[in-house]
Each structure stands twice: as structure tokens, then as C-alpha cells.
Design a protein around this motif. Structure first.
Motif, short mmCIF file in Angstrom:
data_model
loop_
_atom_site.label_atom_id
_atom_site.label_comp_id
_atom_site.label_asym_id
_atom_site.label_seq_id
_atom_site.Cartn_x
_atom_site.Cartn_y
_atom_site.Cartn_z
N TYR A 1 -2.93 -12.19 10.02
CA TYR A 1 -1.60 -13.12 10.02
C TYR A 1 -1.27 -13.54 9.73
O TYR A 1 -0.06 -14.23 8.78
CB TYR A 1 -0.66 -12.05 11.37
N LYS A 2 -1.94 -14.77 10.17
CA LYS A 2 -1.85 -16.54 9.77
C LYS A 2 -1.76 -16.54 7.84
O LYS A 2 -0.89 -17.22 7.86
CB LYS A 2 -2.54 -17.42 10.50
N ILE B 1 -3.71 -2.50 4.86
CA ILE B 1 -2.41 -1.91 5.31
C ILE B 1 -1.11 -3.40 5.73
O ILE B 1 -0.26 -3.22 5.03
CB ILE B 1 -2.17 -0.95 6.33
N LEU B 2 -1.62 -4.46 5.71
CA LEU B 2 -0.95 -5.15 6.51
C LEU B 2 -0.54 -6.16 4.75
O LEU B 2 0.16 -6.40 5.13
CB LEU B 2 -1.24 -6.42 7.22
N LEU B 3 -1.47 -5.91 3.90
CA LEU B 3 -1.04 -6.56 2.61
C LEU B 3 0.16 -4.98 1.28
O LEU B 3 0.71 -5.44 0.68
CB LEU B 3 -2.55 -6.66 1.72
N SER B 4 0.14 -4.52 2.29
CA SER B 4 1.19 -3.26 1.92
C SER B 4 2.14 -3.34 2.09
O SER B 4 3.38 -2.58 1.66
CB SER B 4 0.99 -2.01 1.73
N SER B 5 2.58 -4.29 3.49
CA SER B 5 3.36 -4.15 3.88
C SER B 5 4.80 -4.99 3.31
O SER B 5 4.96 -5.96 1.82
CB SER B 5 3.27 -4.74 5.58
N ASN B 6 6.18 -4.43 3.50
CA ASN B 6 7.31 -4.86 2.93
C ASN B 6 7.04 -6.47 3.21
O ASN B 6 7.23 -7.15 2.14
CB ASN B 6 8.46 -4.55 3.40
N GLU B 7 7.16 -6.86 4.67
CA GLU B 7 7.12 -8.46 4.79
C GLU B 7 6.17 -9.08 3.37
O GLU B 7 6.32 -10.25 3.06
CB GLU B 7 6.92 -8.77 6.09
N PHE B 8 5.21 -8.09 3.49
CA PHE B 8 4.16 -9.38 2.58
C PHE B 8 4.93 -8.75 0.85
O PHE B 8 4.18 -10.26 0.53
CB PHE B 8 2.46 -8.38 2.53
N ARG C 1 1.90 -16.53 9.95
CA ARG C 1 2.98 -16.71 11.25
C ARG C 1 1.60 -15.95 11.88
O ARG C 1 0.92 -15.36 11.87
CB ARG C 1 4.58 -16.51 11.75
N ALA C 2 1.85 -15.97 13.69
CA ALA C 2 1.28 -14.87 14.18
C ALA C 2 1.70 -14.31 14.30
O ALA C 2 3.23 -14.06 14.46
CB ALA C 2 1.50 -16.00 15.95
N PRO C 3 0.90 -13.04 14.74
CA PRO C 3 1.41 -11.92 15.17
C PRO C 3 2.50 -11.41 16.06
O PRO C 3 2.08 -12.20 17.22
CB PRO C 3 0.63 -10.95 15.23
#
Length: 113
Positions: free
Chosen positions: A7-8, A102-109, A13-15
Motif C-alpha cells: 500500500y505504501k 488487483i491493487l494495481l488495477s484499482s481505481n485509486e491507483f 499511504r497505509a491501508p
């Protein structure tokens, strides 16, 4: 610790507690899913190794591999059993690697930049 580090690095940021729990749940479930898939494949391989007593007459009349119809569409031009160059050097897919994808595919990223 790996979830926090991801996450960092990815989001800066931290999760949150919910995100960390969701990550742990995914990693546990995915590892169990992979174990079940490997177990099912091993069982199928054992079943395939056992010779069948009865011979199906239709399978005896089946065309040889050379007589098969050519592949169409997306698989056209693909020859079974032939390995491509770069794919040989690829590392196997891991559960944590899937999680990172999955994290790299998120809208936030996608909207971080």
C-alpha cells in the motif's frame, strides 16, 4: 507487513483496517483455492494414468492428431507443444503477485498520477 508495504509503495499511504483485513482474507482464500486446484489436478492425473478396460469403438475410429482441423480465430497459427522464447523465462504466478495485480488495477491507483 507485506500488505502495508504494498500500500505504501502503490498508493503512498497505509491501508485502512478494512483494507488490510480484506487483503489477508484474499491471500488466505486464494492460497486455499490454489491448493484445492492442485489436489484436483493430481487426482485427475492419477485417474488418467489408470488404463481403461473397455475400449470405445468411436475413439478407435477418431482421426489422428495430424488430421485435425486447423485452429481458427484467436488461436490460429498456434502450434501445440511449441514454446515461445520469452515465456520460458517467466516466473510462476504467486498468490501475492495476484494480490498486487488487483491493487494495481484499482481505481485509486489509476487516478494517483
Amino acid at each position: 507487513a507485506r500488505i502495508e508495504k504494498a500500500y505504501k509503495l502503490i498508493f503512498g499511504r497505509a491501508p485502512t483496517a478494512a483494507e488490510a483485513k480484506a487483503g489477508r482474507d484474499f491471500l488466505q482464500a486464494e492460497a486455499l483455492k490454489q491448493y484445492e486446484e492442485r489436489r484436483a489436478q493430481a487426482a485427475k492425473a492419477d485417474k488418467d494414468k489408470k488404463p481403461d478396460v473397455a475400449v470405445d469403438s468411436a475413439s478407435a475410429d477418431a482421426p489422428a492428431a495430424d488430421d485435425e482441423k486447423p485452429m481458427e480465430g484467436m488461436m490460429a497459427g498456434v502450434v501445440p507443444g511449441v514454446k515461445s522464447g520469452p515465456a520460458e523465462k517467466m516466473l510462476p504466478v504467486t498468490t501475492f503477485g495476484r494480490y498486487l495485480k488487483i491493487l494495481l488495477s484499482s481505481n485509486e491507483f489509476l487516478f494517483v498520477s
